[in-house]
Design an enzyme around this catalytic site. Structure first.
Site, PDB file in Angstrom:
ATOM      1  N   ARG A 102      -4.797  -5.495 -50.175  1.00 22.09           N
ATOM      2  CA  ARG A 102      -4.766  -3.783 -49.138  1.00 22.09           C
ATOM      3  C   ARG A 102      -4.168  -2.833 -50.265  1.00 22.09           C
ATOM      4  NH1 ARG A 102      -9.890  -4.117 -46.181  1.00 22.09           N
ATOM      5  NH2 ARG A 102     -10.326  -3.324 -48.074  1.00 22.09           N
TER       6      ARG A 102
ATOM      7  N   ASP B 217     -12.901   6.070 -34.268  1.00 28.53           N
ATOM      8  CA  ASP B 217     -13.136   4.573 -34.870  1.00 28.53           C
ATOM      9  C   ASP B 217     -12.225   3.320 -33.713  1.00 28.53           C
ATOM     10  OD1 ASP B 217     -13.547   1.874 -35.951  1.00 28.53           O
ATOM     11  OD2 ASP B 217     -13.305   2.434 -38.083  1.00 28.53           O
TER      12      ASP B 217
ATOM     13  N   TYR C 179     -40.756  -4.439 -30.146  1.00 29.17           N
ATOM     14  CA  TYR C 179     -40.066  -3.497 -30.991  1.00 29.17           C
ATOM     15  C   TYR C 179     -39.775  -2.755 -30.349  1.00 29.17           C
ATOM     16  CZ  TYR C 179     -40.093  -0.597 -35.316  1.00 29.17           C
ATOM     17  OH  TYR C 179     -39.977   0.790 -36.350  1.00 29.17           O
TER      18      TYR C 179
ATOM     19  N   LYS D 294     -15.394  -7.074 -35.180  1.00 30.60           N
ATOM     20  CA  LYS D 294     -14.674  -7.533 -34.313  1.00 30.60           C
ATOM     21  C   LYS D 294     -13.956  -7.751 -33.661  1.00 30.60           C
ATOM     22  CE  LYS D 294     -13.851  -4.810 -38.743  1.00 30.60           C
ATOM     23  NZ  LYS D 294     -15.403  -4.571 -39.143  1.00 30.60           N
TER      24      LYS D 294
ATOM     25  N   PHE E 277     -12.679  -2.886 -55.422  1.00 28.66           N
ATOM     26  CA  PHE E 277     -12.137  -3.799 -54.359  1.00 28.66           C
ATOM     27  C   PHE E 277     -13.212  -4.697 -54.186  1.00 28.66           C
ATOM     28  CE2 PHE E 277     -13.406  -3.591 -49.895  1.00 28.66           C
ATOM     29  CZ  PHE E 277     -13.922  -1.793 -49.332  1.00 28.66           C
TER      30      PHE E 277
ATOM     31  N   PHE F 225     -10.476   5.048 -44.008  1.00 26.76           N
ATOM     32  CA  PHE F 225     -10.437   3.241 -44.117  1.00 26.76           C
ATOM     33  C   PHE F 225     -11.671   3.393 -45.002  1.00 26.76           C
ATOM     34  CE2 PHE F 225     -13.108  -0.364 -43.586  1.00 26.76           C
ATOM     35  CZ  PHE F 225     -12.358  -1.838 -43.626  1.00 26.76           C
ATOM     36  N   THR F 226     -11.734   2.215 -45.754  1.00 20.21           N
ATOM     37  CA  THR F 226     -12.446   2.655 -47.001  1.00 20.21           C
ATOM     38  C   THR F 226     -14.451   3.370 -46.673  1.00 20.21           C
ATOM     39  OG1 THR F 226     -13.302  -0.360 -47.041  1.00 20.21           O
ATOM     40  CG2 THR F 226     -10.855   0.642 -48.395  1.00 20.21           C
TER      41      THR F 226
HETATM   42  O1  PLI Z   1     -18.113  -3.894 -41.413  1.00 20.25           O
HETATM   43  P1  PLI Z   1     -18.454  -3.143 -40.894  1.00 20.25           P
HETATM   44  O2  PLI Z   1     -19.115  -1.320 -41.510  1.00 20.25           O
HETATM   45  O3  PLI Z   1     -19.134  -3.227 -40.239  1.00 20.25           O
HETATM   46  O4  PLI Z   1     -17.332  -2.305 -40.447  1.00 20.25           O
HETATM   47  C1  PLI Z   1     -16.632  -0.787 -41.325  1.00 20.25           C
HETATM   48  C2  PLI Z   1     -15.500  -0.795 -40.269  1.00 20.25           C
HETATM   49  C3  PLI Z   1     -14.788   0.767 -40.399  1.00 20.25           C
HETATM   50  N1  PLI Z   1     -13.793   0.751 -39.749  1.00 20.25           N
HETATM   51  C4  PLI Z   1     -12.830  -0.744 -39.257  1.00 20.25           C
HETATM   52  C5  PLI Z   1     -11.396   0.299 -39.109  1.00 20.25           C
HETATM   53  C6  PLI Z   1     -13.046  -1.540 -40.114  1.00 20.25           C
HETATM   54  O5  PLI Z   1     -11.845  -2.391 -40.440  1.00 20.25           O
HETATM   55  C7  PLI Z   1     -14.187  -1.750 -41.093  1.00 20.25           C
HETATM   56  C8  PLI Z   1     -14.580  -2.833 -41.613  1.00 20.25           C
HETATM   57  N2  PLI Z   1     -13.831  -3.818 -41.901  1.00 20.25           N
HETATM   58  C9  PLI Z   1     -13.655  -4.375 -42.642  1.00 20.25           C
HETATM   59  C10 PLI Z   1     -14.649  -5.250 -43.139  1.00 20.25           C
HETATM   60  C11 PLI Z   1     -12.448  -5.299 -42.507  1.00 20.25           C
HETATM   61  O6  PLI Z   1     -12.525  -6.349 -43.224  1.00 20.25           O
HETATM   62  O7  PLI Z   1     -11.348  -4.631 -42.016  1.00 20.25           O
END
Ligand code: PLI
Length: 462
Positions: A386, A218, A75, A261, A453, A127-128
């Site tokens: 998008r 970011d 933990y 990513k 979306f 970004f969303t």
């Molecule tokens: O999906 P998360 O919560 O791990 O990360 C959010 C996120 C933050 N910044 C950017 C630039 C992203 O592209 C992003 C998530 N992107 C997704 C889910 C996508 O499909 O592009």
């Protein structure tokens, strides 16, 4: 290694395979109707080639899978946490690590500790989830990206750049004390995976520092951005991506990262900063919303796999060269066939210019949503809207935002699909493009209040 004699071929071979299902057109028509014409609501089993997102969809390496077994699930004070701290420090250069369950967990914490009611957050295109958390914390996002980013035809090599005149005018209008930080995304997702230049990173940081305005990257796709700097910016051709990445982050006070990513894992993320005081504030939020400060939102095994993934991302330049090379391969096939796409081709996906392809549909009939659904029905290839649906409504006026870009994103997972999968995708998009005039518009059947979306439902307009 001398790579001058070959193309972007993969620097790995396949050890395990996952079967995918081919469906009939009839099955896909039923599936998309049941999903309310929203590809987020499709069952993955009904998808043949899944280009919905590159988020959490990477194939892990044998080294990452074996690292899972070393996960220390203590933990407090897990060994795996300290390995992750070392990897982030070595690759990104930040001393203080706040691990979160994924990128938006880091965005939530950062927004809550830095933004006060009425603050303004300038950034290079929204970004969303990032903007959602900024608004939720009482801030207002102001787009300061260069105009070329909104132009699908501009061949600017760094369409992600911040326009210094726009940034200065935001700071002049509101005062530096109302601007807690600049939200600076690398390889800007909503612009089509478009990079920022080193010169721009440096200029923004040098402008902000004396004003006391933080620069928070970011850095979710920063390694892919580093590759474009190596390819396009004078003086970086002979520098390894690992070095370029470290120079990029040197022009920032911290970063949020979705590790799903570039970092080659299926779940995880982090906030990383230099200032220990800021880190202490973040950890106070972390223990309330994610978990103890030495695991945040992750299990020990997830932190192990992430530490390995972060290093693999930059171990050799061949990995990213192949990754972006595959995206460009798909993009070039579409360009050759005359399909309108965002150019230059970006780092993580090919973005179709739905506004041009379906020019017979007004934006309020959701052309990108309709085109995404049509491609799925044609071949089982799943992309993502998008455009106006993703942009949502202005919280102050309640009106639909009308973004300049109305796009379908075909996002390529890392180390997952082959060249023949790209060929199948290109053939399908070209086929749908040829009969584009037969594609009709959509209207909402259900519109969620936030991040609409993801879960919205649509029906065809007669
Ligand atoms: O999906 P998360 O919560 O791990 O990360 C959010 C996120 C933050 N910044 C950017 C630039 C992203 O592209 C992003 C998530 N992107 C997704 C889910 C996508 O499909 O592009």
């Amino acid at each position: 290694m001398d790579t001058s004699h070959r193309t972007w071929a993969e620097p790995w071979k396949i050890k395990m395979v996952e079967p995918i299902r081919m469906t009939s057109r009839g099955e896909r028509e039923t599936a998309i109707t049941e999903a309310g014409y929203n590809t987020f609501l499709l069952k993955a089993d009904d998808v043949y080639i899944d280009l919905l997102t590159d988020s959490g969809t990477s194939a892990m390496s044998d080294r990452q899978w074996s690292a899972l077994m070393l996960g220390d699930e203590s933990y407090a004070g897990s060994k795996s946490f300290y390995k992750l701290v070392d990897a982030v420090h070595e690759v990104y250069g930040y001393e203080e690590l706040i691990p979160t369950h994924q990128g938006r967990g880091a965005e939530h914490i950062l927004s809550q500790i830095l933004i006060s009611d009425g603050d303004v957050v300038p950034g290079n295109m929204y970004f969303t989830t990032t903007r959602y958390h900024q608004e939720r914390a009482g801030g207002r996002f102001v787009d300061v990206i260069i105009d070329e980013a909104h132009d699908p035809h501009s061949l600017h090599p760094f369409k992600g750049n911040i326009d210094m005149a726009k940034l200065r005018s935001v700071v002049d209008e509101y005062g530096a004390e109302r601007v807690p930080y600049v939200s600076f995304e690398t390889n800007v997702n909503m612009a089509g995976g478009q990079p920022v230049s080193m010169a721009n990173l440096r200029e923004v940081y040098e402008y902000c520092q004396p004003l006391g305005v933080l620069v928070m990257l970011d850095a979710t796709r920063a390694a892919e951005n580093a590759y474009f700097i190596q390819q396009r910016e004078y003086g970086y051709q002979d520098r390894p991506i690992s070095q370029i990445l470290r120079e990029m982050t040197s022009f920032s006070d911290g970063a949020t990262v979705s590790s799903k990513k570039d970092n080659l894992v299926n779940i995880g993320g982090f906030l990383a900063v230099r200032d220990p005081k800021l880190a202490r504030q973040a950890r106070a939020m972390l223990v309330a919303f994610e978990g103890l400060h030495t695991y945040g939102g992750m299990s020990g095994r997830d932190m192990e796999a992430l530490a390995v993934g972060i290093r693999e991302m930059v171990d050799t330049d061949d990995h990213i060269r192949c990754r972006v090379g595959q995206v460009e391969y798909l993009g070039d096939a579409l360009i050759k066939a005359g399909v309108p796409v965002i150019r230059p081709i970006g780092g993580h996906g090919v973005f179709l210019d739905a506004a041009t392809i379906l020019e017979h549909l007004p934006q309020d009939r959701f052309p990108a949503q309709a085109l995404t659904a049509a491609i799925y029905v044609d071949s089982g290839v799943r992309g993502m809207e998008r455009g106006i649906v993703s942009a949502g409504r202005d919280p102050e006026t309640g009106e639909n935002r009308h973004p300049g870009l109305e796009l379908v994103r075909l996002t390529i997972p890392r180390r997952v699909y082959t060249q023949s999968h790209m060929d199948v995708t290109a053939e399908s998009v070209i086929r749908v493009h040829e009969r584009r005039e037969s594609i009709g518009g959509l209207k909402f059947a259900y519109e969620p209040d936030t991040l609409r979306f993801f879960q919205a439902r649509f029906e065809p307009v007669a």
